[in-house]
Design a protein around this motif. Structure first.
Motif, mmCIF file in Angstrom:
data_model
loop_
_atom_site.group_PDB
_atom_site.id
_atom_site.type_symbol
_atom_site.label_atom_id
_atom_site.label_comp_id
_atom_site.label_asym_id
_atom_site.label_seq_id
_atom_site.Cartn_x
_atom_site.Cartn_y
_atom_site.Cartn_z
ATOM 1 N N GLN A 1 0.863 -1.175 0.000
ATOM 2 C CA GLN A 1 0.000 0.000 0.000
ATOM 3 C C GLN A 1 0.902 1.229 0.000
ATOM 4 O O GLN A 1 2.033 1.187 0.487
ATOM 5 C CB GLN A 1 -0.880 -0.012 1.250
ATOM 6 C CG GLN A 1 -1.835 1.144 1.354
ATOM 7 C CD GLN A 1 -2.706 1.028 2.613
ATOM 8 O OE1 GLN A 1 -2.846 -0.033 3.208
ATOM 9 N NE2 GLN A 1 -3.262 2.144 3.010
ATOM 10 N N THR B 1 -4.145 7.465 0.634
ATOM 11 C CA THR B 1 -3.575 6.124 0.589
ATOM 12 C C THR B 1 -4.240 5.337 -0.519
ATOM 13 O O THR B 1 -5.412 5.557 -0.840
ATOM 14 C CB THR B 1 -3.719 5.415 1.960
ATOM 15 O OG1 THR B 1 -2.988 4.193 1.921
ATOM 16 C CG2 THR B 1 -5.157 5.163 2.311
ATOM 17 N N THR B 2 -3.483 4.439 -1.122
ATOM 18 C CA THR B 2 -4.003 3.610 -2.200
ATOM 19 C C THR B 2 -3.195 2.325 -2.282
ATOM 20 O O THR B 2 -2.033 2.286 -1.839
ATOM 21 C CB THR B 2 -3.961 4.354 -3.558
ATOM 22 O OG1 THR B 2 -4.629 3.583 -4.545
ATOM 23 C CG2 THR B 2 -2.526 4.619 -4.011
#
Length: 124
Positions: A101, A116-117
């Motif tokens: 992540q 966040t991704t």
């Protein structure tokens, strides 16, 4: 049937550490890596830039059944690191499957922003 947890190859195309922060928090980015296996994961991070050669194969170890948040500004190889104010991208390669992540804290203004991704995984 055994379920594979994670992948060995991940890509993060958008990286940028701001040169200025406001307030008490410092802008930063992190690779968040989860290792669900019973053996240590040996990671190699390659950092790509728009106008210079990459910093290749920066080593990081993620212990078995642990998570580690690696600030991208702390990645160093042969005295070379990711400079602030420069766009970059990363390839995260592991010897065993992991989950990756990507997080960014933007503290350039009083109203902080956290993004966040998941990184983009490739099957091998």
């Amino acid at each position: 049937m055994t379920l594979q947890k994670g992948h060995k190859l991940w890509y993060i195309p958008d990286g940028y550490i701001p040169t200025v922060s406001s307030g008490e928090l410092e802008s930063h980015e992190s690779i968040c890596i989860l290792n669900c296996t019973y053996e240590d994961a040996h990671i190699e991070v390659t950092v790509y830039f728009e106008d210079r050669d990459p910093i290749e194969k920066i080593g990081v170890v993620i212990p078995a059944r642990r998570t580690k948040h690696v600030r991208t500004g702390s990645l160093v190889k042969n005295g070379e690191s990711i400079p602030k104010g420069v766009p970059y991208a990363m390839e995260v390669e592991s010897d065993i499957p992991v989950i990756v992540q990507y997080s960014r804290l933007d503290a350039t203004q009083a109203e902080n922003s956290l993004m966040t991704t998941m990184a983009f995984p490739l099957n091998q």
